[in-house]
Design a protein around this motif. Structure first.
Motif, PDB file in Angstrom:
ATOM      1  N   UNK A  69       0.827  -1.214   0.000  1.00  0.00           N
ATOM      2  CA  UNK A  69       0.000   0.000   0.000  1.00  0.00           C
ATOM      3  C   UNK A  69       0.860   1.262   0.000  1.00  0.00           C
ATOM      4  N   UNK A  70       0.422   2.256  -0.771  1.00  0.00           N
ATOM      5  CA  UNK A  70       1.148   3.532  -0.840  1.00  0.00           C
ATOM      6  C   UNK A  70       0.183   4.682  -0.534  1.00  0.00           C
ATOM      7  N   UNK A  71       0.744   5.870  -0.505  1.00  0.00           N
ATOM      8  CA  UNK A  71      -0.046   7.074  -0.265  1.00  0.00           C
ATOM      9  C   UNK A  71      -1.143   7.200  -1.334  1.00  0.00           C
ATOM     10  N   UNK A  72      -0.820   6.753  -2.535  1.00  0.00           N
ATOM     11  CA  UNK A  72      -1.784   6.814  -3.637  1.00  0.00           C
ATOM     12  C   UNK A  72      -3.041   6.002  -3.327  1.00  0.00           C
ATOM     13  N   UNK A  73      -2.860   4.876  -2.630  1.00  0.00           N
ATOM     14  CA  UNK A  73      -4.030   4.060  -2.258  1.00  0.00           C
ATOM     15  C   UNK A  73      -4.954   4.831  -1.310  1.00  0.00           C
ATOM     16  N   UNK A 110      10.561   2.905   3.891  1.00  0.00           N
ATOM     17  CA  UNK A 110      10.258   4.157   3.179  1.00  0.00           C
ATOM     18  C   UNK A 110       8.751   4.218   2.851  1.00  0.00           C
ATOM     19  N   UNK A 111       8.247   3.105   2.323  1.00  0.00           N
ATOM     20  CA  UNK A 111       6.838   3.059   1.916  1.00  0.00           C
ATOM     21  C   UNK A 111       5.913   3.269   3.125  1.00  0.00           C
ATOM     22  N   UNK A 112       6.175   2.553   4.205  1.00  0.00           N
ATOM     23  CA  UNK A 112       5.269   2.655   5.360  1.00  0.00           C
ATOM     24  C   UNK A 112       5.420   3.999   6.077  1.00  0.00           C
ATOM     25  N   UNK A 113       6.632   4.567   6.069  1.00  0.00           N
ATOM     26  CA  UNK A 113       6.824   5.879   6.704  1.00  0.00           C
ATOM     27  C   UNK A 113       6.006   6.929   5.964  1.00  0.00           C
ATOM     28  N   UNK A 114       6.022   6.863   4.652  1.00  0.00           N
ATOM     29  CA  UNK A 114       5.228   7.812   3.852  1.00  0.00           C
ATOM     30  C   UNK A 114       3.729   7.622   4.126  1.00  0.00           C
ATOM     31  N   UNK A 115       3.362   6.360   4.274  1.00  0.00           N
ATOM     32  CA  UNK A 115       1.959   6.026   4.539  1.00  0.00           C
ATOM     33  C   UNK A 115       1.516   6.588   5.901  1.00  0.00           C
ATOM     34  N   UNK A 116       2.373   6.417   6.893  1.00  0.00           N
ATOM     35  CA  UNK A 116       2.045   6.909   8.242  1.00  0.00           C
ATOM     36  C   UNK A 116       1.968   8.447   8.237  1.00  0.00           C
ATOM     37  N   UNK A 117       2.913   9.104   7.546  1.00  0.00           N
ATOM     38  CA  UNK A 117       2.898  10.576   7.470  1.00  0.00           C
ATOM     39  C   UNK A 117       1.603  11.066   6.829  1.00  0.00           C
ATOM     40  N   UNK A 123      -5.662  12.468   9.367  1.00  0.00           N
ATOM     41  CA  UNK A 123      -6.262  12.037  10.646  1.00  0.00           C
ATOM     42  C   UNK A 123      -6.801  10.595  10.575  1.00  0.00           C
ATOM     43  N   UNK A 124      -6.018   9.747   9.979  1.00  0.00           N
ATOM     44  CA  UNK A 124      -6.365   8.320   9.918  1.00  0.00           C
ATOM     45  C   UNK A 124      -5.644   7.625  11.076  1.00  0.00           C
ATOM     46  N   UNK A 125      -6.362   6.794  11.770  1.00  0.00           N
ATOM     47  CA  UNK A 125      -5.757   6.094  12.911  1.00  0.00           C
ATOM     48  C   UNK A 125      -4.790   5.000  12.431  1.00  0.00           C
ATOM     49  N   UNK A 126      -3.616   4.953  13.053  1.00  0.00           N
ATOM     50  CA  UNK A 126      -2.617   3.941  12.675  1.00  0.00           C
ATOM     51  C   UNK A 126      -2.490   2.917  13.806  1.00  0.00           C
ATOM     52  N   UNK A 127      -2.743   1.657  13.472  1.00  0.00           N
ATOM     53  CA  UNK A 127      -2.570   0.575  14.460  1.00  0.00           C
ATOM     54  C   UNK A 127      -1.363  -0.249  14.041  1.00  0.00           C
ATOM     55  N   UNK A 128      -0.375  -0.301  14.905  1.00  0.00           N
ATOM     56  CA  UNK A 128       0.797  -1.145  14.656  1.00  0.00           C
ATOM     57  C   UNK A 128       0.545  -2.501  15.300  1.00  0.00           C
ATOM     58  N   UNK A 129       0.598  -3.552  14.510  1.00  0.00           N
ATOM     59  CA  UNK A 129       0.287  -4.891  15.050  1.00  0.00           C
ATOM     60  C   UNK A 129       1.486  -5.816  14.900  1.00  0.00           C
ATOM     61  N   UNK A 130       1.768  -6.558  15.961  1.00  0.00           N
ATOM     62  CA  UNK A 130       2.830  -7.579  15.916  1.00  0.00           C
ATOM     63  C   UNK A 130       2.237  -8.852  16.500  1.00  0.00           C
ATOM     64  N   UNK A 131       1.884  -9.780  15.621  1.00  0.00           N
ATOM     65  CA  UNK A 131       1.143 -10.964  16.084  1.00  0.00           C
ATOM     66  C   UNK A 131       1.836 -12.274  15.701  1.00  0.00           C
ATOM     67  N   UNK A 132       3.098 -12.172  15.307  1.00  0.00           N
ATOM     68  CA  UNK A 132       3.823 -13.376  14.867  1.00  0.00           C
ATOM     69  C   UNK A 132       4.707 -13.981  15.941  1.00  0.00           C
ATOM     70  N   UNK A 133       4.673 -13.438  17.151  1.00  0.00           N
ATOM     71  CA  UNK A 133       5.486 -13.996  18.230  1.00  0.00           C
ATOM     72  C   UNK A 133       6.973 -13.753  18.016  1.00  0.00           C
ATOM     73  N   UNK A 134       7.783 -14.500  18.746  1.00  0.00           N
ATOM     74  CA  UNK A 134       9.231 -14.297  18.700  1.00  0.00           C
ATOM     75  C   UNK A 134       9.825 -14.671  17.342  1.00  0.00           C
ATOM     76  N   UNK A 135       9.073 -15.425  16.561  1.00  0.00           N
ATOM     77  CA  UNK A 135       9.552 -15.794  15.228  1.00  0.00           C
ATOM     78  C   UNK A 135       9.720 -14.545  14.357  1.00  0.00           C
TER      79      UNK A 135
END
Lengths: 203, 382
Positions: A69-73, A110-117, A123-135
């Protein structure tokens, strides 16, 4: 005497409130409410997007999964009249997917940083998810392979909410980020628990 | 002169005894006592006659339910040296019954690979599973087809049809030969025959059972083609919540020859591959014997884990075969259940297959049946 007592009581109350927020920590701060539709993507092409997709499907929330996904999306969705209200970004690099997709972790950051900016601006909410465990925490990774941690550094501190599988937080990495950046964090024992948590979040 | 004769005699004696061991291993009979659910036993050559009479003309056990439904193909022995896969298919063929749909089981997807062990690897030729009625022996096998069936290897293996360059030795690796080639090597022909089976029988899901060394990142997981990702993700979540931790990985789109990639790309079936941990395969293992194969205990692999070199946990308890087979059984049952919930018209409803805890509690041998006491018509050999 009465005044002194009142001042002491007030100070004590202030102390209690301060201590309460300190001891509760960011991990137990009130989770904000999120709104659909969701843009689902990953920083590091984690296959955990499939798991999150199933969770969102089970919760019957409208979403789009766009692996790169990019800013264009965001702009395209906005011009369609139903702008994204929430972006969920999966952290932790893929073991195979990223190489197979012919992209590097630098491209992904780079892609995700642009997306977050862009999300901040809109004013879109950003949820950072880490669900893969220690792997997905560089466990057993080759010398110098810190792609999992780089993807966490790129997303977690800039998120409005962290959604974390407990096993992947056994060293407290996400708790520290949440506390330092005052980001609310939801920690689940097992990924199946993500379904009620997401339902609650989008209620 | 006497010295030369002595050395020659010693050499001949060594060649004789090792040759005898190889011959016995290659011709060890592995009985399968058909369970009540098996309705037909086909040969793989029925789907591709060019392999008729070859080492890889494997038995295809067909289990059919009274009610029509979907079709599942499960492969054991793509890599025979990963015994949890083969033993799981033994449990299915000897115990499972179907109420709805059809199940196709191959206990030896690459039968040629069961007739050889790793050259220079000092593998045990066979291993024994204890049962309530005695013992049953199985060939250890190898990752690759037997060079006696397919030789020589080329300098470079160009995968068909992608033309991707793969390791030369993988020209004998069934899980690098999908979707197969009708005029190719024995291994490629085997892949082609299996692809024909999938197409002709309109198989909905193919499950390829494997095991992996703990130093390999794709372990304790379900690898899924993109059309099987939702199914794998849900199975992973449910199993991890209820039984044991299992992850899921996406099949890389640019890595060719593997079942989870090529079956999904070249047929209508969803392709999944299951991996369990097998310390026997780790490069840092100690003595490579049948005990390590079955108990999965190795102090050197444990030490590698203490140095952070592994992708899966291991302690002094190791990874016993009952645990590994139990994982495959439960993962298979869960995938079938989830598939059937979402595809009522293509459901496959299976009974009498033990889940993880039951396999650990009773042992794999509890689900193997005595061929001596069975009706000879129901005993087949792999």
């Amino acid at each position: 005497m009465k005044t002194i007592f009142r001042i002491c009581s007030l100070l004590f109350l202030v102390f209690l409130l301060g201590a309460n927020s300190y001891f509760l920590g960011a991990g137990q701060a009130q989770a904000p409410k999120a709104s659909p539709p969701i843009l689902l993507t990953a920083c590091g092409q984690s296959p955990d997007t499939s798991t999150m997709k199933v969770v969102i499907q089970k919760s019957k929330i409208p979403y789009d999964l766009v692996e790169l996904a990019t800013v264009q999306d965001l702009a395209n969705k906005k011009s369609s009249g139903t702008p994204y209200k929430t972006i969920i970004i999966l952290m932790g690099a893929s073991l195979k997917g990223m190489g197979a997709a012919g992209i590097s972790i630098e491209d992904e950051i780079k892609r995700t940083s642009e997306l977050i900016d862009a999300a901040r601006r809109d004013k879109i909410m950003v949820i950072g998810a880490h669900i893969g465990g220690m792997k997905r925490r560089a466990q057993g990774a080759a010398v110098g392979d810190n792609t999992d941690e780089l993807s966490i550094d790129a997303v977690a501190p800039k998120s409005d909410l962290l959604l974390v599988l407990k096993e992947g937080n056994e060293d407290g990495r996400f708790t520290v980020i949440a506390k330092q950046k005052k980001i609310p964090m939801i920690e689940v024992e097992k990924n199946l628990d993500l379904i009620p948590e997401i339902e609650k979040l989008f209620k | 002169m006497l010295r030369k004769i002595s050395i020659l005699a010693l050499g001949l004696a060594l060649a004789f005894f090792s040759g005898l061991s190889f011959y016995r291993s290659r011709h060890l009979k592995e009985p399968v006592v058909l369970g009540p659910g098996v309705t037909q036993v086909k040969k793989l050559s029925e789907y591709f006659p060019a392999i008729k009479g070859s080492t890889n003309d494997a038995n295809v056990y067909v289990l059919e339910g009274a009610k029509p439904g979907g079709a599942i193909l499960i492969l054991g022995g793509s890599h025979p040296e990963e015994p949890a896969g083969r033993l799981t298919t033994w449990i299915l063929t000897e115990n499972a019954t179907l109420e709805q749909g059809r199940l196709f089981v191959l206990n030896s997807a690459n039968r040629s690979g069961t007739t050889v062990t790793r050259l220079g690897g000092a593998y045990p030729p066979d291993y024994t599973i204890r049962t309530p009625w005695g013992e049953q022996k199985f060939r250890t096998g190898d990752r690759w087809s037997n060079p006696l069936d397919q030789w020589p290897d080329p300098e470079v293996y160009i995968h068909y049809p992608s033309r991707q360059e793969l390791a030369y030795v993988d020209i004998r690796n069934l899980n690098r030969a999908w979707p197969g080639r009708p005029n190719g090597t024995l291994t490629e022909k085997t892949g082609y025959a299996l692809t024909q089976l999938i197409k002709k029988e309109k198989v909905d899901i193919v499950i390829d059972l494997h095991e992996a060394e703990l130093q390999y990142p794709v372990i304790s997981t379900i690898v899924a083609h993109q059309r099987g990702q939702d199914l794998a993700a849900m199975a992973s979540m449910v199993i991890s919540a209820e039984e044991f931790k299992i992850d899921m990985e996406n099949s890389p789109k640019a890595l060719h020859g593997l079942s989870h990639r090529e079956i999904g790309d070249n047929t209508d079936a969803v392709s999944l591959l299951f991996e369990t941990p097998e310390p026997f395969l780790d490069a840092t293992r100690g003595r490579t014997d049948a005990r390590l194969l079955l108990e999965g205990k190795d102090e050197f692999v444990v030490r590698a884990g203490k140095h952070g070199l592994l992708y899966e946990k291991i302690d002094e308890k190791g990874w016993p075969i009952d645990v590994r087979v139990g994982r495959h059984c439960s993962t298979f049952i869960q995938v079938l259940d989830l598939w059937s919930q979402d595809h009522a018209d293509k459901a496959v409803v299976m009974k009498n297959v033990p889940k993880y805890r039951e396999v650990i509690q009773k042992g794999v041998g509890a689900f193997l049946h005595d061929p001596a006491k069975a009706d000879p018509k129901t005993v087949y050999y792999e």
